[in-house]
Design an enzyme around this catalytic site. Structure first.
Site, PDB file in Angstrom:
ATOM      1  N   TYR A 143       0.892  -1.190  -0.015  1.00  0.00           N
ATOM      2  CA  TYR A 143      -0.048  -0.064   0.004  1.00  0.00           C
ATOM      3  C   TYR A 143       0.918   1.417  -0.208  1.00  0.00           C
ATOM      4  O   TYR A 143       1.385   1.568   0.990  1.00  0.00           O
ATOM      5  CB  TYR A 143      -1.047   0.077   1.180  1.00  0.00           C
ATOM      6  CG  TYR A 143      -1.742   1.188   1.467  1.00  0.00           C
ATOM      7  CD1 TYR A 143      -2.196   2.051   0.494  1.00  0.00           C
ATOM      8  CD2 TYR A 143      -2.498   1.216   2.762  1.00  0.00           C
ATOM      9  CE1 TYR A 143      -2.924   3.036   0.534  1.00  0.00           C
ATOM     10  CE2 TYR A 143      -3.529   2.264   2.650  1.00  0.00           C
ATOM     11  CZ  TYR A 143      -3.768   3.195   1.946  1.00  0.00           C
ATOM     12  OH  TYR A 143      -4.627   4.260   2.164  1.00  0.00           O
ATOM     13  N   LYS A 173      -1.070  -1.383  -4.222  1.00  0.00           N
ATOM     14  CA  LYS A 173      -2.219  -0.130  -4.234  1.00  0.00           C
ATOM     15  C   LYS A 173      -1.303   0.985  -4.122  1.00  0.00           C
ATOM     16  O   LYS A 173      -0.759   1.527  -3.131  1.00  0.00           O
ATOM     17  CB  LYS A 173      -2.908  -0.113  -3.052  1.00  0.00           C
ATOM     18  CG  LYS A 173      -4.089   0.887  -2.559  1.00  0.00           C
ATOM     19  CD  LYS A 173      -4.611   0.460  -1.399  1.00  0.00           C
ATOM     20  CE  LYS A 173      -6.090   1.498  -1.109  1.00  0.00           C
ATOM     21  NZ  LYS A 173      -5.483   3.025  -0.990  1.00  0.00           N
TER      22      LYS A 173
END
Length: 320
Positions: A143, A173
């Protein structure tokens, strides 16, 4: 090597954590929330306990219970439930990763630790590797959100050779506006079946052109159907229509950003659009003002965003 049931792609809702007025988690509405995403928004993937879900404001036991509820209520309804297990403590992150595997989650994601920060790529990968190893059967996603973590290590650099160190690595992400970095992530990894999930909702069309395979975002909780229409137009190479959809979505996001837009306001908008009470945020965040909610409602109505989910064949004139 971990492999998901199928590649994580398309829209992934960054889920909100519903709370009661006294700040406790309202687990009772998560089943209704699942049904709303699937039936009203056409969104069948979720990213749980991330930024929008106030994951780092929850206790470890709360994060475990929230994850359990999404996996349980999403069974046979959602395609994939990815649990964010990032924490400042390696041990806590490992505990959450192992728990995600035990409850049958479809993947885990980790944010970079941001208090005692990793100072280069190798240090960050060592941290991520230890977390991933706690759930060796689960796909692992990084992330990337430098605006919040302060970690300026470029994603392109991080991805170079990452699967050699973390065999379960499946994708990224990418929550940043640096499209050069994002584009190089895609360009330098064309031979790998990574999921490139873009995390800036108002720029999604640009990322799709650069090779994004999906998107994780907060607005897909309540603008999922409209965004799915944009994805469909893009897949059909009807770029003019896709652009109109992106501009339509931008009109709303641009409006609320000027008012002050974050997790608190997202909870208020989701409550307004879905009718499911999301409650206030947890301190130090403050509840969205009545003025914000009224203004957001007026804008949603002007764009027909409060009614389009229940109407069929609504055309782009709804965005005029």
């Amino acid at each position: 090597m971990a492999s998901p049931k199928k590649k994580l792609q398309g829209l992934v809702a960054a889920t909100i954590t519903p709370m009661t007025e006294n700040g406790e988690i309202n687990f009772s509405v998560i089943g209704q929330y699942v049904d709303y995403l699937v039936k009203e928004q056409g969104v069948k993937n979720v990213f749980v306990n991330g930024t929008t879900g106030e994951g780092l404001s929850l206790s470890i036991s709360e994060r475990r219970r929230v994850a359990e509820e999404w996996v349980t209520k999403g069974r046979n309804k959602l395609d994939q439930v990815v649990i964010h297990v990032g924490a400042l403590s390696l041990k806590e992150s490992q505990e959450l990763a192992q728990h995600a595997a035990e409850i049958g989650a479809d993947g885990i994601a980790v944010i970079a630790p941001f208090f005692l920060k990793p100072w280069n790529k190798d240090v960050l990968i060592n941290f991520l590797k230890e977390v991933a190893a706690a759930a060796p059967a689960l796909p692992f996603y990084y992330y990337h959100i430098p605006a919040l973590t302060g970690i300026k290590i470029r994603a392109e650099e991080l991805l170079d050779g990452i699967q050699d160190k973390i065999p379960t690595f499946q994708g990224l992400k990418f929550s940043d506006t640096d499209l050069l970095d994002f584009g190089q992530c895609v360009d330098q990894n064309r031979q790998r079946q990574f999921a490139f999930l873009f995390g800036v909702d108002e720029q999604l069309l640009s990322a799709l052109v650069m090779g994004a395979t999906g998107a994780v975002g907060s607005t897909y909780n309540y603008l999922g159907k409209k965004t799915n229409q944009m994805l469909e137009a893009f897949e059909q190479k009807d770029f003019s229509v896709a652009l109109n959809y992106q501009f339509c979505i931008q009109r709303f996001i641009n409006f609320v950003v000027k008012l002050g837009f974050g997790v608190s306001q997202t909870k208020a908008i989701m409550t307004l659009v879905s009718g499911i009470p999301m409650g206030p945020p947890r301190l130090p965040l403050q509840k969205a003002s009545r003025e914000f909610t009224d203004n957001a409602e007026a804008k949603l109505k002007s764009l027909n965003f409060l009614s389009f989910t229940s109407l069929k064949d609504r055309n782009l004139e709804a965005c005029s």
